[in-house]
Design a protein around this motif. Structure first.
Motif, PDB file in Angstrom:
ATOM      1  N   GLY A 129       0.820  -1.198   0.000  1.00  0.00           N
ATOM      2  CA  GLY A 129       0.000   0.000   0.000  1.00  0.00           C
ATOM      3  C   GLY A 129       0.856   1.250   0.000  1.00  0.00           C
TER       4      GLY A 129
ATOM      5  N   SER B 228       0.048  -7.878  -1.782  1.00  0.00           N
ATOM      6  CA  SER B 228      -1.384  -7.653  -1.601  1.00  0.00           C
ATOM      7  C   SER B 228      -1.680  -6.175  -1.392  1.00  0.00           C
ATOM      8  CB  SER B 228      -1.866  -8.443  -0.380  1.00  0.00           C
ATOM      9  OG  SER B 228      -3.208  -8.114  -0.102  1.00  0.00           O
ATOM     10  N   LEU B 229      -2.684  -5.677  -2.110  1.00  0.00           N
ATOM     11  CA  LEU B 229      -3.111  -4.279  -1.962  1.00  0.00           C
ATOM     12  C   LEU B 229      -4.574  -4.240  -1.555  1.00  0.00           C
ATOM     13  CD1 LEU B 229      -1.616  -2.788  -5.253  1.00  0.00           C
ATOM     14  CD2 LEU B 229      -0.728  -2.488  -2.936  1.00  0.00           C
TER      15      LEU B 229
ATOM     16  N   ARG C  49      -7.524   0.572  -2.746  1.00  0.00           N
ATOM     17  CA  ARG C  49      -8.119   1.891  -2.503  1.00  0.00           C
ATOM     18  C   ARG C  49      -7.906   2.855  -3.678  1.00  0.00           C
ATOM     19  NH1 ARG C  49      -9.736  -0.491   1.284  1.00  0.00           N
ATOM     20  NH2 ARG C  49      -9.465  -0.049   3.502  1.00  0.00           N
TER      21      ARG C  49
ATOM     22  N   ARG D  35      -2.270  -9.504  -5.688  1.00  0.00           N
ATOM     23  CA  ARG D  35      -3.694  -9.704  -5.467  1.00  0.00           C
ATOM     24  C   ARG D  35      -4.260  -8.398  -4.907  1.00  0.00           C
ATOM     25  NH1 ARG D  35      -5.455  -9.292  -0.913  1.00  0.00           N
ATOM     26  NH2 ARG D  35      -7.446 -10.316  -1.285  1.00  0.00           N
TER      27      ARG D  35
ATOM     28  N   GLY E 214      -7.584  -6.339  -2.919  1.00  0.00           N
ATOM     29  CA  GLY E 214      -8.853  -6.374  -2.189  1.00  0.00           C
ATOM     30  C   GLY E 214      -8.687  -6.946  -0.789  1.00  0.00           C
ATOM     31  N   GLY E 215      -9.650  -6.579   0.097  1.00  0.00           N
ATOM     32  CA  GLY E 215      -9.600  -7.076   1.479  1.00  0.00           C
ATOM     33  C   GLY E 215      -9.733  -8.595   1.530  1.00  0.00           C
TER      34      GLY E 215
ATOM     35  N   GLY F  96     -11.370  -9.640   7.006  1.00  0.00           N
ATOM     36  CA  GLY F  96     -11.003  -9.702   8.423  1.00  0.00           C
ATOM     37  C   GLY F  96     -10.006 -10.807   8.720  1.00  0.00           C
TER      38      GLY F  96
ATOM     39  N   THR G  28       2.707  -2.192   5.197  1.00  0.00           N
ATOM     40  CA  THR G  28       1.606  -1.242   4.987  1.00  0.00           C
ATOM     41  C   THR G  28       1.971   0.112   5.587  1.00  0.00           C
ATOM     42  OG1 THR G  28       0.529  -2.009   7.008  1.00  0.00           O
ATOM     43  CG2 THR G  28      -0.174  -3.042   4.964  1.00  0.00           C
ATOM     44  N   HIS G  29       1.120   1.083   5.310  1.00  0.00           N
ATOM     45  CA  HIS G  29       1.349   2.448   5.817  1.00  0.00           C
ATOM     46  C   HIS G  29       1.262   2.450   7.344  1.00  0.00           C
ATOM     47  CE1 HIS G  29       0.423   6.741   6.454  1.00  0.00           C
ATOM     48  NE2 HIS G  29       1.114   6.922   5.326  1.00  0.00           N
TER      49      HIS G  29
ATOM     50  N   PHE H 154      -0.217   4.247   9.262  1.00  0.00           N
ATOM     51  CA  PHE H 154      -1.560   4.566   9.776  1.00  0.00           C
ATOM     52  C   PHE H 154      -2.597   3.492   9.422  1.00  0.00           C
ATOM     53  CE2 PHE H 154       0.513   8.483  10.534  1.00  0.00           C
ATOM     54  CZ  PHE H 154      -0.192   9.103  11.560  1.00  0.00           C
TER      55      PHE H 154
ATOM     56  N   ASN I 204      -3.637   0.696  10.615  1.00  0.00           N
ATOM     57  CA  ASN I 204      -3.440  -0.181  11.783  1.00  0.00           C
ATOM     58  C   ASN I 204      -4.389  -1.370  11.827  1.00  0.00           C
ATOM     59  OD1 ASN I 204      -5.373   1.778  12.343  1.00  0.00           O
ATOM     60  ND2 ASN I 204      -5.089   1.611  14.547  1.00  0.00           N
TER      61      ASN I 204
ATOM     62  N   ILE J 293      -5.259  -3.432   9.283  1.00  0.00           N
ATOM     63  CA  ILE J 293      -4.678  -4.584   8.569  1.00  0.00           C
ATOM     64  C   ILE J 293      -3.463  -5.130   9.338  1.00  0.00           C
ATOM     65  CG2 ILE J 293      -3.299  -3.139   6.987  1.00  0.00           C
ATOM     66  CD1 ILE J 293      -4.940  -6.487   6.047  1.00  0.00           C
TER      67      ILE J 293
ATOM     68  N   ASN K 129      -4.836  -7.224  12.064  1.00  0.00           N
ATOM     69  CA  ASN K 129      -5.351  -8.468  11.484  1.00  0.00           C
ATOM     70  C   ASN K 129      -4.212  -9.429  11.137  1.00  0.00           C
ATOM     71  OD1 ASN K 129      -7.791  -7.208  11.648  1.00  0.00           O
ATOM     72  ND2 ASN K 129      -8.204  -7.131   9.458  1.00  0.00           N
TER      73      ASN K 129
ATOM     74  N   GLN L 132      -9.714   9.532   3.114  1.00  0.00           N
ATOM     75  CA  GLN L 132     -10.637   8.702   3.891  1.00  0.00           C
ATOM     76  C   GLN L 132     -11.277   9.432   5.070  1.00  0.00           C
ATOM     77  OE1 GLN L 132      -9.917   4.350   4.214  1.00  0.00           O
ATOM     78  NE2 GLN L 132      -7.825   4.905   3.748  1.00  0.00           N
TER      79      GLN L 132
ATOM     80  N   LYS M 222      -0.199  13.640   8.549  1.00  0.00           N
ATOM     81  CA  LYS M 222       0.086  12.458   9.372  1.00  0.00           C
ATOM     82  C   LYS M 222       1.598  12.332   9.478  1.00  0.00           C
ATOM     83  CE  LYS M 222      -3.865   9.786   7.789  1.00  0.00           C
ATOM     84  NZ  LYS M 222      -4.359   8.708   6.958  1.00  0.00           N
TER      85      LYS M 222
HETATM   86  P1  NAP Z   1      -6.665  -0.283   7.372  1.00  0.00           P
HETATM   87  O1  NAP Z   1      -7.667   0.603   8.024  1.00  0.00           O
HETATM   88  O2  NAP Z   1      -5.567  -0.821   8.204  1.00  0.00           O
HETATM   89  O3  NAP Z   1      -7.393  -1.534   6.709  1.00  0.00           O
HETATM   90  C1  NAP Z   1      -8.786  -1.585   6.465  1.00  0.00           C
HETATM   91  C2  NAP Z   1      -9.075  -2.857   5.689  1.00  0.00           C
HETATM   92  O4  NAP Z   1      -8.569  -2.747   4.346  1.00  0.00           O
HETATM   93  C3  NAP Z   1      -8.414  -4.089   6.252  1.00  0.00           C
HETATM   94  O5  NAP Z   1      -9.135  -4.632   7.338  1.00  0.00           O
HETATM   95  C4  NAP Z   1      -8.378  -4.987   5.043  1.00  0.00           C
HETATM   96  O6  NAP Z   1      -9.664  -5.505   4.760  1.00  0.00           O
HETATM   97  C5  NAP Z   1      -8.082  -4.004   3.921  1.00  0.00           C
HETATM   98  N1  NAP Z   1      -6.636  -3.883   3.653  1.00  0.00           N
HETATM   99  C6  NAP Z   1      -5.779  -2.923   4.069  1.00  0.00           C
HETATM  100  N2  NAP Z   1      -4.555  -3.114   3.553  1.00  0.00           N
HETATM  101  C7  NAP Z   1      -4.638  -4.222   2.795  1.00  0.00           C
HETATM  102  C8  NAP Z   1      -3.717  -4.926   1.979  1.00  0.00           C
HETATM  103  N3  NAP Z   1      -2.439  -4.514   1.855  1.00  0.00           N
HETATM  104  N4  NAP Z   1      -4.148  -6.037   1.333  1.00  0.00           N
HETATM  105  C9  NAP Z   1      -5.439  -6.454   1.445  1.00  0.00           C
HETATM  106  N5  NAP Z   1      -6.356  -5.819   2.190  1.00  0.00           N
HETATM  107  C10 NAP Z   1      -5.973  -4.724   2.854  1.00  0.00           C
HETATM  108  O7  NAP Z   1      -6.029   0.422   6.116  1.00  0.00           O
HETATM  109  P2  NAP Z   1      -6.333   1.851   5.466  1.00  0.00           P
HETATM  110  O8  NAP Z   1      -5.846   2.896   6.383  1.00  0.00           O
HETATM  111  O9  NAP Z   1      -7.762   1.846   4.998  1.00  0.00           O
HETATM  112  O10 NAP Z   1      -5.355   1.794   4.222  1.00  0.00           O
HETATM  113  C11 NAP Z   1      -5.638   0.950   3.130  1.00  0.00           C
HETATM  114  C12 NAP Z   1      -4.356   0.699   2.352  1.00  0.00           C
HETATM  115  O11 NAP Z   1      -3.841   1.942   1.916  1.00  0.00           O
HETATM  116  C13 NAP Z   1      -3.276   0.036   3.205  1.00  0.00           C
HETATM  117  O12 NAP Z   1      -2.782  -1.054   2.496  1.00  0.00           O
HETATM  118  C14 NAP Z   1      -2.236   1.087   3.413  1.00  0.00           C
HETATM  119  O13 NAP Z   1      -0.933   0.577   3.360  1.00  0.00           O
HETATM  120  C15 NAP Z   1      -2.491   2.064   2.286  1.00  0.00           C
HETATM  121  N6  NAP Z   1      -2.260   3.456   2.706  1.00  0.00           N
HETATM  122  C16 NAP Z   1      -2.863   3.925   3.821  1.00  0.00           C
HETATM  123  C17 NAP Z   1      -2.609   5.219   4.226  1.00  0.00           C
HETATM  124  C18 NAP Z   1      -3.232   5.768   5.474  1.00  0.00           C
HETATM  125  O14 NAP Z   1      -2.926   6.927   5.806  1.00  0.00           O
HETATM  126  N7  NAP Z   1      -4.057   5.020   6.191  1.00  0.00           N
HETATM  127  C19 NAP Z   1      -1.747   6.032   3.478  1.00  0.00           C
HETATM  128  C20 NAP Z   1      -1.145   5.520   2.337  1.00  0.00           C
HETATM  129  C21 NAP Z   1      -1.406   4.222   1.954  1.00  0.00           C
HETATM  130  P3  NAP Z   1     -10.126  -6.944   5.263  1.00  0.00           P
HETATM  131  O15 NAP Z   1     -10.398  -6.806   6.724  1.00  0.00           O
HETATM  132  O16 NAP Z   1     -11.331  -7.232   4.440  1.00  0.00           O
HETATM  133  O17 NAP Z   1      -9.000  -7.896   4.996  1.00  0.00           O
END
Ligand code: NAP
Length: 249
Positions: A9, A31-32, A35, A47, A49-50, A53, A73-74, A76, A78, A80, A83, A138, A197
């Motif tokens: 991500g 895995s991504l 978003r 691959r 998609g989530g 859980g 992962t990023h 923030f 937290n 994933i 999990n 988000q 952030k």
């Molecule tokens: P999150 O709150 O930790 O995750 C929410 C849900 O998204 C997880 O429960 C999982 O769904 C799915 N998910 C997250 N990362 C995944 C991955 N690498 N592969 C498959 N499923 C994933 O994450 P978020 O803050 O929404 O961020 C989503 C993605 O964007 C992350 O991969 C992260 O690295 C990237 N990102 C986030 C930020 C940020 O500021 N939060 C900034 C830049 C990039 P399921 O429970 O269905 O498995």
């Protein structure tokens, strides 16, 4: 052959996937979450998609016979990470977190550190008029009730149509950003405060340098806690950790 799942991500995961692809004896899947509309180019098997859980992730790790999980992962993201910690513990495979160090406040920085976006919105109330909001898309609705503040909101993709958007302008762009670019933005839009952030890394750090040079305040959102477990600060250390595991497993 060791089968490694890299949770991505961010740029570190892209770099890690490229390096791991060259390590003999390792087969990696990245895995991504899915978003962004145009995700960064990942080398090898990807691959998207989530998982659904912890139970979904456990099922995936078993089905794909994953031996090692690397959480790149990023800082923030937290949910994933939690999990991943729970799922790897349940099936008993090693997990490594790649966590780049947070930015440190330097002498000329004018930072106000807060625990989350809600706290960031609260501190803006009495001290900002024109804000550069760089927290992604988000959680922008958290700032929608701020009175008398104009926001320049930068994000990779536009927000979903059902999101309440704070007053201001949306700028869709993806890092890395240059210092010149960031200074120009701060001056052009007459920004008095940045909300960021504490992501760490170099791709988005120039806005922090620009704020320092121009004497602009930064409301810095601190990172959420990470689950317990092994961690390294960068991609090279993650590769070294993997090499060591190749010897052991
Ligand atoms: P999150 O709150 O930790 O995750 C929410 C849900 O998204 C997880 O429960 C999982 O769904 C799915 N998910 C997250 N990362 C995944 C991955 N690498 N592969 C498959 N499923 C994933 O994450 P978020 O803050 O929404 O961020 C989503 C993605 O964007 C992350 O991969 C992260 O690295 C990237 N990102 C986030 C930020 C940020 O500021 N939060 C900034 C830049 C990039 P399921 O429970 O269905 O498995």
């Amino acid at each position: 052959m060791l089968r490694v799942l890299i949770l991505g991500g961010i740029g570190d995961a892209v770099e890690l996937a490229a390096k791991v692809a060259n390590i003999p004896g390792i087969e990696a899947i990245a895995s991504l979450a899915g978003r962004t509309r145009k995700p960064a180019n990942l080398v090898g098997n990807v691959r998207i998609g989530g998982f659904g859980g912890v139970p979904g992730l456990v099922g995936y790790l078993r089905e794909m016979q994953i031996d090692i999980l690397i959480d790149a992962t990023h800082p923030f993201a937290n949910q994933i990470s939690e999990n991943a910690a729970a799922a790897t513990q349940e099936i008993g495979i090693p997990r490594l977190m790649v966590i780049r160090p947070p930015w440190e406040k330097l002498g000329d920085d004018c930072w106000l550190e807060v625990e989350n976006n809600l706290a960031a919105a609260a501190v803006l109330a009495n001290q900002a008029k024109r804000v550069f909001l760089t927290i992604g898309r988000q959680e922008i609705a958290t700032f929608a009730n701020s009175q008398g503040i104009w926001f320049l909101m930068r994000m990779i993709d536009p927000p979903n149509t059902d999101v309440i958007i704070p007053p201001g302008l949306i700028l869709c762009d993806r890092g890395p950003f240059t210092l010149e670019n960031e200074q120009e933005i701060l001056l052009k839009y007459n920004i008095d405060t940045i909300v960021s952030k504490n992501s760490g890394g170099s791709a988005t750090y120039p806005k922090i340098i620009a704020a320092r040079k121009l004497g602009i305040k930064v409301v810095m959102v601190n990172r959420p806690p990470v689950p317990p477990g092994e961690q390294v600060p960068d991609v090279d250390s993650a590769c070294k950790w993997l090499f060591d595991k190749l010897d052991i497993l």
